[in-house]
Design a protein around this motif. Structure first.
Motif, PDB file in Angstrom:
ATOM      1  N   GLU A 203      40.220  -6.467  60.988  1.00  0.00           N
ATOM      2  CA  GLU A 203      39.411  -7.519  61.587  1.00  0.00           C
ATOM      3  C   GLU A 203      39.359  -7.291  63.098  1.00  0.00           C
ATOM      4  O   GLU A 203      40.352  -7.491  63.807  1.00  0.00           O
ATOM      5  CB  GLU A 203      39.987  -8.896  61.271  1.00  0.00           C
ATOM      6  N   PRO A 204      38.198  -6.866  63.632  1.00  0.00           N
ATOM      7  CA  PRO A 204      38.117  -6.477  65.041  1.00  0.00           C
ATOM      8  C   PRO A 204      38.415  -7.589  66.024  1.00  0.00           C
ATOM      9  O   PRO A 204      38.949  -7.332  67.107  1.00  0.00           O
ATOM     10  CB  PRO A 204      36.672  -5.984  65.186  1.00  0.00           C
ATOM     11  N   LEU A 205      38.091  -8.833  65.674  1.00  0.00           N
ATOM     12  CA  LEU A 205      38.284  -9.921  66.626  1.00  0.00           C
ATOM     13  C   LEU A 205      39.751 -10.317  66.778  1.00  0.00           C
ATOM     14  O   LEU A 205      40.083 -11.177  67.597  1.00  0.00           O
ATOM     15  CB  LEU A 205      37.451 -11.137  66.221  1.00  0.00           C
ATOM     16  N   TYR A 211      39.114  -6.077  72.723  1.00  0.00           N
ATOM     17  CA  TYR A 211      38.976  -6.757  74.012  1.00  0.00           C
ATOM     18  C   TYR A 211      39.198  -5.787  75.175  1.00  0.00           C
ATOM     19  O   TYR A 211      38.629  -5.962  76.261  1.00  0.00           O
ATOM     20  CB  TYR A 211      39.939  -7.943  74.084  1.00  0.00           C
ATOM     21  N   LYS A 212      39.990  -4.774  74.941  1.00  0.00           N
ATOM     22  CA  LYS A 212      40.207  -3.757  75.969  1.00  0.00           C
ATOM     23  C   LYS A 212      38.908  -3.021  76.275  1.00  0.00           C
ATOM     24  O   LYS A 212      38.568  -2.750  77.437  1.00  0.00           O
ATOM     25  CB  LYS A 212      41.277  -2.766  75.487  1.00  0.00           C
ATOM     26  N   ILE A 213      38.157  -2.694  75.233  1.00  0.00           N
ATOM     27  CA  ILE A 213      36.865  -2.044  75.415  1.00  0.00           C
ATOM     28  C   ILE A 213      35.895  -2.972  76.128  1.00  0.00           C
ATOM     29  O   ILE A 213      35.204  -2.569  77.073  1.00  0.00           O
ATOM     30  CB  ILE A 213      36.297  -1.602  74.053  1.00  0.00           C
ATOM     31  N   THR A 234      36.555 -15.535  60.940  1.00  0.00           N
ATOM     32  CA  THR A 234      37.519 -16.627  60.780  1.00  0.00           C
ATOM     33  C   THR A 234      38.231 -16.956  62.092  1.00  0.00           C
ATOM     34  O   THR A 234      38.744 -18.062  62.249  1.00  0.00           O
ATOM     35  CB  THR A 234      38.574 -16.269  59.721  1.00  0.00           C
ATOM     36  N   HIS A 235      38.270 -15.968  63.019  1.00  0.00           N
ATOM     37  CA  HIS A 235      38.903 -16.169  64.327  1.00  0.00           C
ATOM     38  C   HIS A 235      37.971 -15.648  65.408  1.00  0.00           C
ATOM     39  O   HIS A 235      37.525 -14.502  65.348  1.00  0.00           O
ATOM     40  CB  HIS A 235      40.246 -15.436  64.413  1.00  0.00           C
ATOM     41  N   THR A 236      37.698 -16.452  66.402  1.00  0.00           N
ATOM     42  CA  THR A 236      36.820 -16.030  67.493  1.00  0.00           C
ATOM     43  C   THR A 236      37.531 -16.043  68.838  1.00  0.00           C
ATOM     44  O   THR A 236      36.905 -15.852  69.872  1.00  0.00           O
ATOM     45  CB  THR A 236      35.575 -16.925  67.560  1.00  0.00           C
TER      46      THR A 236
END
Length: 419
Positions: A203-205, A211-213, A234-236
């Motif tokens: 899950e990328p988020l 976030y580093k990118i 599901t998570h933002t």
């Protein structure tokens, strides 16, 4: 914010191309631009030409070699040669099958959106303009059609399903590179070339690397880089960072939410989902960054085949998406979850339901993304008889239901027809 254009070819200037180049991008049955602009890495380290490639045919391993070494190695060179000579390659079987049913395949998408790099065919510089690196399998869900390779949450269930030695030989968290920071360090020089980044997972988020990118793109003011997501939505937020606040800064952001169904359907198929939280995230997104392209990207399997049109229509009527905002991702593997395992009578019922849904979409789907998806699903379903896999479907389902204290027919009673 520029709306992401499905099936776009705006970046390709066909008048500047040779006849050969035009043929490769529009009429070839094998050519794909990806091997000249892109490498894909699994959380387990295996490298592939793209995320659509057959898992049995990696082109290298990022835990052993660098991306640059894999780029120039024999498997990639052979793949490029096959593509240029109209020779089907075993790695590309999924796209071939999708195209036979009328789906807009990954190969076609690559040529449409990245065909302006066709002049790189002869020089073949190691400049990755398109990124899709799965840094790890970190995930908060354990979806039915997934597994431990792509979800850390699957570890305990996989250990129970496998033999006694499985847990001894596997870790909860998989990482793609030779070290935890290896992939990031190798990608950093390619920030000079990158045009599009596809974030998926795991899950990328939930990943720091994501976030580093974004932080580095913001620091360099590279807001023209196109961001595309496949997220369980599901998570933002991660710690004190809201992805919505980042998305407002970029020129083109396209978010595909991996939602296979609403309510109990979504929570069963994608175990760990809290459906009310998903709905609230969409409501919040509409308030904070309403211009970001958002669409549902369901994995169409036998489990949600009947429910999907109802889910689609419900979210349209609630004002959460437009009719065009659904992209059918047809499940091809694991094979026992494919929609073509259905008996003839169930297929006929599905066909009628999908045709009625397509009629409802008429004059509401200018992109024809959703319309094409449902029409192609019919073709895919009717093309093959895989009813011999029904017993496997029930055996696998009962095994997992037992571990998770669930019962499929309590949630998806229409699948009684498969017994």
């Amino acid at each position: 914010m520029t709306q992401y254009k499905y099936n776009s070819s705006d970046l390709v200037r066909f008048t500047e191309l040779t006849d050969r180049e035009q043929f490769l991008l529009t009429k070839s049955k094998t050519f794909c631009i990806y091997p000249w602009i892109h490498l894909h890495a699994y959380p387990t380290g295996e490298a592939y030409p793209c995320c659509h490639s057959e898992m049995k045919y990696p082109v290298g391993n990022c835990r052993i070699n660098t991306l640059a070494e894999i780029w120039q190695d024999q498997p990639m060179q052979q793949l490029r040669s096959d593509m240029l000579n109209e020779t089907p390659n075993v790695a590309c079987g999924r796209c071939y099958e999708q195209e036979q049913s009328g789906f807009f395949s990954g190969r076609k998408s690559a040529n449409k959106h990245h065909g302006h790099h066709i002049k790189k065919l002869d020089e073949n510089p190691f400049e990755m303009t398109y990124w899709d690196i799965r840094f790890s399998n970190l995930c908060n869900l354990k979806c039915r059609s997934c597994g431990h390779i792509f979800s850390s949450q699957w570890y305990q269930d996989q250990a129970k399903l496998a033999d006694d030695d499985w847990a001894k030989n596997h870790k909860v968290l998989n990482i793609a590179g030779r070290t935890e920071t290896d992939m990031w360090e190798q990608l950093l020089p390619h920030l000079d070339y990158v045009e599009q980044i596809y974030f998926a997972g795991g899950e990328p988020l939930l990943m720091e690397e994501h976030y580093k990118i974004l932080d580095e793109l913001v620091r360099q003011k590279k807001f023209n880089v196109r961001l595309i997501y496949n997220t369980n939505f599901t998570h933002t937020n991660l710690k004190d960072r809201s992805v919505f606040e980042y998305w407002k800064l970029f020129d083109s952001v396209s978010v595909g939410a991996s939602l296979d169904g609403s309510g109990k359907y979504g929570e069963y198929i994608r175990k760990g989902t809290e459906w009310n939280k998903v709905k609230q995230n969409r409501i919040d997104m509409l308030k904070i960054c309403p211009n970001v392209d958002f669409y549902i990207s369901p994995t169409l399997s036998i489990m949600n085949a009947w429910h999907l049109p109802d889910f689609h229509r419900d979210w349209v009527e609630r004002g959460l998406i437009k009719p065009q905002d659904l992209n059918v991702n047809i499940l091809q593997d694991p094979p026992h979850y494919r929609i073509d395992i259905a008996p003839v009578k169930y297929k006929q019922r599905l066909r009628i339901k999908y045709e009625e849904h397509v009629e409802w979409l008429k004059n509401q789907d200018p992109l024809e993304r959703a319309t094409s998806g449902f029409k192609s699903a019919i073709n895919f379903m009717m093309a093959t008889d895989n009813t011999h896999l029904i017993d496997t479907f029930w055996r696998k389902t009962h095994e997992l239901d037992s571990i998770r204290s669930e019962r499929l027919l309590d949630v998806i009673p229409e699948l009684q027809s498969l017994q």
